[in-house]
Motif scaffolding. Structure first.
Motif, PDB file in Angstrom:
ATOM      1  N   HIS A 115      -3.044   8.210   4.347  1.00  0.00           N
ATOM      2  CA  HIS A 115      -4.312   7.864   4.131  1.00  0.00           C
ATOM      3  C   HIS A 115      -5.301   9.067   4.647  1.00  0.00           C
ATOM      4  O   HIS A 115      -4.844   9.306   5.184  1.00  0.00           O
ATOM      5  CB  HIS A 115      -5.032   6.996   4.183  1.00  0.00           C
ATOM      6  CG  HIS A 115      -4.063   5.394   2.734  1.00  0.00           C
ATOM      7  ND1 HIS A 115      -3.521   6.031   2.034  1.00  0.00           N
ATOM      8  CD2 HIS A 115      -3.963   4.670   3.295  1.00  0.00           C
ATOM      9  CE1 HIS A 115      -3.251   5.412   1.473  1.00  0.00           C
ATOM     10  NE2 HIS A 115      -2.874   4.063   2.962  1.00  0.00           N
TER      11      HIS A 115
ATOM     12  N   ASP B  53     -16.809   3.508   1.490  1.00  0.00           N
ATOM     13  CA  ASP B  53     -16.243   2.535   1.092  1.00  0.00           C
ATOM     14  C   ASP B  53     -16.535   1.537   1.972  1.00  0.00           C
ATOM     15  O   ASP B  53     -16.285   0.600   2.295  1.00  0.00           O
ATOM     16  CB  ASP B  53     -14.289   2.799   1.145  1.00  0.00           C
ATOM     17  CG  ASP B  53     -14.306   3.585  -0.193  1.00  0.00           C
ATOM     18  OD1 ASP B  53     -13.907   3.170  -0.675  1.00  0.00           O
ATOM     19  OD2 ASP B  53     -13.603   4.903   0.280  1.00  0.00           O
TER      20      ASP B  53
ATOM     21  N   ALA C  60       0.911  -1.131   0.518  1.00  0.00           N
ATOM     22  CA  ALA C  60       0.057   0.318   0.268  1.00  0.00           C
ATOM     23  C   ALA C  60       0.530   1.039  -0.224  1.00  0.00           C
ATOM     24  O   ALA C  60       1.708   1.452   0.463  1.00  0.00           O
ATOM     25  CB  ALA C  60      -0.700  -0.226   1.595  1.00  0.00           C
TER      26      ALA C  60
ATOM     27  N   ILE D 262     -10.186   7.369   2.263  1.00  0.00           N
ATOM     28  CA  ILE D 262     -11.525   6.821   2.895  1.00  0.00           C
ATOM     29  C   ILE D 262     -12.683   7.035   3.331  1.00  0.00           C
ATOM     30  O   ILE D 262     -12.370   7.447   4.273  1.00  0.00           O
ATOM     31  CB  ILE D 262     -10.683   5.067   3.011  1.00  0.00           C
ATOM     32  CG1 ILE D 262      -9.061   5.107   3.009  1.00  0.00           C
ATOM     33  CG2 ILE D 262     -11.358   3.862   4.055  1.00  0.00           C
ATOM     34  CD1 ILE D 262      -8.903   4.652   4.069  1.00  0.00           C
TER      35      ILE D 262
ATOM     36  N   GLU E 227      -9.257  -1.513  -1.985  1.00  0.00           N
ATOM     37  CA  GLU E 227      -8.188  -2.743  -0.482  1.00  0.00           C
ATOM     38  C   GLU E 227      -7.549  -1.275   0.646  1.00  0.00           C
ATOM     39  O   GLU E 227      -7.499  -2.013   1.048  1.00  0.00           O
ATOM     40  CB  GLU E 227      -7.117  -2.737  -1.622  1.00  0.00           C
ATOM     41  CG  GLU E 227      -6.792  -3.513  -2.654  1.00  0.00           C
ATOM     42  CD  GLU E 227      -7.620  -5.462  -2.247  1.00  0.00           C
ATOM     43  OE1 GLU E 227      -6.905  -5.769  -1.068  1.00  0.00           O
ATOM     44  OE2 GLU E 227      -8.603  -6.569  -2.477  1.00  0.00           O
ATOM     45  N   THR E 228      -8.097  -0.406   0.050  1.00  0.00           N
ATOM     46  CA  THR E 228      -7.556   0.788   1.165  1.00  0.00           C
ATOM     47  C   THR E 228      -8.450   0.670   2.057  1.00  0.00           C
ATOM     48  O   THR E 228      -8.042   0.218   3.379  1.00  0.00           O
ATOM     49  CB  THR E 228      -7.346   2.191   0.650  1.00  0.00           C
ATOM     50  OG1 THR E 228      -6.544   1.946  -0.671  1.00  0.00           O
ATOM     51  CG2 THR E 228      -6.649   2.839   1.831  1.00  0.00           C
TER      52      THR E 228
ATOM     53  N   ASP F 193      -4.825   7.312  -0.733  1.00  0.00           N
ATOM     54  CA  ASP F 193      -5.862   7.470  -1.003  1.00  0.00           C
ATOM     55  C   ASP F 193      -6.805   8.428   0.490  1.00  0.00           C
ATOM     56  O   ASP F 193      -6.823   8.390   1.237  1.00  0.00           O
ATOM     57  CB  ASP F 193      -6.406   6.115  -0.995  1.00  0.00           C
ATOM     58  CG  ASP F 193      -5.887   5.111  -2.200  1.00  0.00           C
ATOM     59  OD1 ASP F 193      -5.030   6.153  -3.101  1.00  0.00           O
ATOM     60  OD2 ASP F 193      -5.606   4.095  -2.028  1.00  0.00           O
TER      61      ASP F 193
ATOM     62  N   LYS G 130     -14.055   2.522  -3.874  1.00  0.00           N
ATOM     63  CA  LYS G 130     -13.579   3.488  -4.901  1.00  0.00           C
ATOM     64  C   LYS G 130     -12.843   3.007  -4.489  1.00  0.00           C
ATOM     65  O   LYS G 130     -11.657   2.465  -5.303  1.00  0.00           O
ATOM     66  CB  LYS G 130     -13.663   4.728  -4.797  1.00  0.00           C
ATOM     67  CG  LYS G 130     -14.887   5.652  -5.623  1.00  0.00           C
ATOM     68  CD  LYS G 130     -15.054   7.541  -5.595  1.00  0.00           C
ATOM     69  CE  LYS G 130     -15.789   7.821  -6.316  1.00  0.00           C
ATOM     70  NZ  LYS G 130     -15.987   9.139  -5.964  1.00  0.00           N
ATOM     71  N   SER G 131     -12.371   2.218  -3.192  1.00  0.00           N
ATOM     72  CA  SER G 131     -10.014   2.234  -2.893  1.00  0.00           C
ATOM     73  C   SER G 131     -10.684   0.547  -1.831  1.00  0.00           C
ATOM     74  O   SER G 131     -11.154   0.451  -0.953  1.00  0.00           O
ATOM     75  CB  SER G 131     -10.023   3.116  -2.347  1.00  0.00           C
ATOM     76  OG  SER G 131     -10.063   4.317  -2.908  1.00  0.00           O
TER      77      SER G 131
END
Length: 289
Positions: free
Chosen positions: A82, A110, A46, A57, A260-261, A55, A257-258
């Protein structure tokens, strides 16, 4: 391996940590949390502040996990770079700002954090990714009154019943704890009819705020939502025989949108290193430290 240099925590974060975790655990907890966030990031490949852009979140959380969440999120942001954008709402109900209402009208997130049963319902509706649920902590229902007023007895089921009958005004949550009280506990104790004239379901507000301003004599909500009201007297949890222990859990929202994060943040919130902070807010961590 890329070297990672952490910067000092903002004073507000340090103050929050100091006020919630005993001093003997403070340094160890902080180091473990920062290390957990960074090591998770490295394991996932990451982005970190020194290697790539961060990112954003988007999280929507119910009140039950908020006290721990509000302390953990700044630590996560500090360690990873983040940005977490937070919205809030009840786990259940049709209030405009409840989590089911927000998702029903198309608000995008998310991560969703709320009572386990409500999260499972959202997954069944396709609002949360199937199989993404991670339990964060278990909560109990408690009761508070204003300081300086008599402290009612709720140490036994009979005492709790008498306290409910004696109270002139009662406030309870419109979310998971209040749903249990109205639909299960009051009928089980045989006081459902008596509660109709004096027990109020509180929408879009903490029960503690209602009790604090004198609009109710006693208030019931998740322990973790009552303890932050230092101006109130926390009476204690419901007796074990009638207690409801609910997991507050996180899941990845459909269309995240994210994703994995989002999973990375969820793992951080559920990490054993977070357990001391979670426990300090009146919840039982799902992970063991």
């Amino acid at each position: 391996m890329t070297a990672i240099h952490s910067t000092p925590l903002p004073p507000s974060v340090q103050s929050s940590l100091q006020s919630s975790v005993p001093s003997t655990l403070r340094r160890r907890t902080l180091g473990a949390l920062l290390g957990a966030a960074l090591s998770l990031g490295l394991a996932l490949g990451a982005a970190t502040p020194s290697t790539a852009s961060a990112d954003e979140i988007r999280v929507v959380t119910s009140g039950g996990f908020s006290a721990a969440y509000d302390q953990l999120i700044p630590l996560y942001e500090q360690a990873t770079g983040h940005k977490v954008v937070t919205s809030r709402g009840a786990s259940m109900g049709n209030a405009q700002d409840s989590i089911p209402s927000r998702l029903a009208r198309g608000e995008q997130f998310d991560i969703v954090i709320l009572a386990d049963g409500a999260l499972d319902n959202l997954a069944a509706q396709g609002k949360v990714e199937a199989g993404s649920r991670v339990d964060l902590a278990r909560s109990m229902i408690g009761m508070s009154v204003r300081k300086g007023t008599p402290k009612p007895d709720i140490s036994t089921v009979d005492a709790l019943k008498q306290t409910l009958l004696d109270a002139k005004t009662i406030a309870y949550s419109a979310s998971a704890s209040g749903t249990y009280l109205a639909n299960e506990l009051f009928p089980r104790l045989g006081v459902a009819e008596q509660m109709k004239g004096k027990a109020t379901r509180i929408l879009s507000e903490r029960v503690g705020a209602v009790v604090l301003r004198g609009d109710a004599d006693i208030g019931f909500q998740q322990v973790s939502e009552l303890l932050p009201f230092k101006e109130l007297e926390f009476v204690g949890p419901l007796p074990d025989e009638v207690q409801q222990r609910v997991f507050f859990s996180a899941g990845v929202a459909t269309g995240a949108k994210s994703p994995e994060t989002a999973r990375h943040l969820i793992r951080f919130l559920a990490a054993p290193a977070a357990a001391p902070i979670v426990r300090s807010t009146g919840m039982e961590p799902a992970a063991k430290p």
